[in-house]
Design an enzyme around this catalytic site. Structure first.
Site, PDB file in Angstrom:
ATOM      1  CB  SER A 124      -0.874  -0.029   1.259  1.00  0.00           C
ATOM      2  OG  SER A 124      -1.492   1.212   1.464  1.00  0.00           O
ATOM      3  CE1 TYR A 149      -4.094  -3.170   5.679  1.00  0.00           C
ATOM      4  CE2 TYR A 149      -3.573  -0.858   5.293  1.00  0.00           C
ATOM      5  CZ  TYR A 149      -3.863  -2.121   4.811  1.00  0.00           C
ATOM      6  OH  TYR A 149      -3.895  -2.344   3.451  1.00  0.00           O
ATOM      7  CE  LYS A 153      -1.508  -4.596   3.362  1.00  0.00           C
ATOM      8  NZ  LYS A 153      -1.738  -5.945   2.843  1.00  0.00           N
TER       9      LYS A 153
END
Ligand code: NAD
Ligand code: WQD
Length: 340
Positions: A124, A149, A153
């Site tokens: 992302s 979150y 990544k």
């Protein structure tokens, strides 16, 4: 015909990618635990492609189940790994859920498919935080993550890079998506948000259909031309095609390194107010919105330099924000008429 494992293949981006892989002549096997998707997506995929895909309800956190699956799937040559938990706000409330799901799944896949394999990972643009210069290139530094979150990544990219460095038969591309929106042109698949959408476009479509109240524009005093925040919105079908391009690139084995990273966006930034106005004009719908305060943790603006993916993957986004807003609205209307 190579066989590609799509984890999270009944999810939003995964389902669109299954269609594009099929269109490109790949055989597809899906793994999903249906924690954030609906089994009916398989019927929708059949309606679009005429194919019933091989679906395996497996939780990637279950090491034994993944091992058993990998041992049976000897003809899988590539993996596109979408399966993960993705709600930024929830990750702040439940960090362990995110670390467990996003790391166990990745690690179980890598240990179970410990053979010659092509691997595409869903990363992302969140890894860049607020970049120092725009458009942001892949060489920009990764900033300290704002949420568990985002951290999953960043660390997942490191896990992949470190594992690839000592595993010549593992060939990895991490795709850093910008903001995926829109739906398939048939309106048979699209995003199915869980509860009140935190993301802009699903909130817009749900507000327009009467499922939610007015939209709040989070901040109109940013240092941008209209004061609202800017993102690089990318149509989910263009994004799905980028995965096919990444698999093809890995199959060609042209890269000197077996770990590489690509930005996947349009390269163009749009503000929240521009998105609202594109939705209104392309769909002939008036939106009810208020200008509100900034949302905690939001960055001002980001858009990607997509030169590397254009040149090295031979991929380029072709659908504009009008098509993103049109397809998102068609999907919202479809879901209202045909609830899952
Ligand atoms: P999604 O929730 O629609 O799809 C993820 C799928 O994975 C779901 O079908 C879910 O049921 C499945 N899944 C989750 N945990 C699993 C597990 N332990 N075992 C098996 N299946 C599991 O999400 P999406 O929007 O399609 O995102 C796909 C990937 O792209 C995710 O990794 C996400 O972090 C990443 N990503 C998404 C965005 C975005 O804005 N949508 C942006 C950048 C990156
Ligand atoms: C877009 C813009 C909001 C809702 C998130 C994740 C990121 C990535 C994509 C996975 C922002 C504004 C939103 C609303 C608004 N996901 N907005 N009113 O925040 O860029 O990125 O999803 O990797 O990691 O953080 O996307 O769609 O939430 O917001 O004004 O009701 O719309 O402030 O400027 P975001 P978003």
């Amino acid at each position: 015909m190579s066989k590609i494992l799509v984890t999270g293949g009944t999810g939003y981006i995964g389902s669109h990618t299954v269609v594009e892989l099929h269109n490109a002549g790949y055989e597809v096997v899906i793994v999903d635990n249906l924690s954030n998707s609906n089994i009916k997506i398989l019927t929708q995929l059949h309606a679009i492609t005429g194919k019933w895909f091989d679906f395996n309800e497996i939780d990637l956190r279950d090491e034994n189940a993944v091992k058993e699956f990998a041992a049976a799937q000897t003809d899988v040559t590539g993996i596109i790994h979408f399966a993960a938990s993705k709600a930024v706000g929830e990750s702040v409330q439940q960090p362990l859920k995110y670390y467990k799901n996003n790391f166990y799944g990745l690690i179980n896949l890598l240990t179970s498919f410990n053979r010659k394999i092509d691997f595409v990972f869903s990363s992302s643009c969140t890894v860049y935080g607020q970049p120092d210069s725009l458009p942001v290139t892949e060489a920009a530094p990764v900033k300290k993550a704002e949420s568990p979150y985002g951290n999953t990544k960043q660390v997942a990219e490191e896990i992949l890079a470190e594992t690839a460095a000592v595993t010549p038969e593992l060939n990895v591309i991490a795709l850093r998506y910008f903001n995926p929106v829109g739906a398939h042109e048939t309106a048979l698949i699209g995003e199915l948000p869980n509860g009140v959408p935190a993301n802009l476009v699903p909130f817009i479509t749900q507000s327009a259909i009467g499922k939610r109240g007015p939209i709040t524009v989070y901040g109109n005093d940013y240092d941008t031309p209209d004061g609202s925040a800017i993102r690089d919105y990318i149509h989910v079908v263009d994004l799905a095609k980028a995965h096919v391009a990444a698999i093809k690139k890995l199959e060609q084995k042209e890269t000197s390194s077996n770990y590489d990273v690509f930005n996947i966006g349009t390269g163009k930034g749009s503000s929240v107010l521009e998105i609202i106005s594109a939705f209104e004009s392309v769909n002939g719908e008036k939106l009810d919105y208020n200008l509100g305060p900034r949302r905690a943790g939001d960055i001002v603006q980001i858009y990607g330099d997509v030169t590397k993916s254009n040149e090295e993957l031979g991929w380029k986004a072709s659908l504009d924000i009008n098509e993103m807003m049109r397809s998102a609205w068609e999907w919202e209307k479809y879901i209202k008429a045909n609830p899952f």
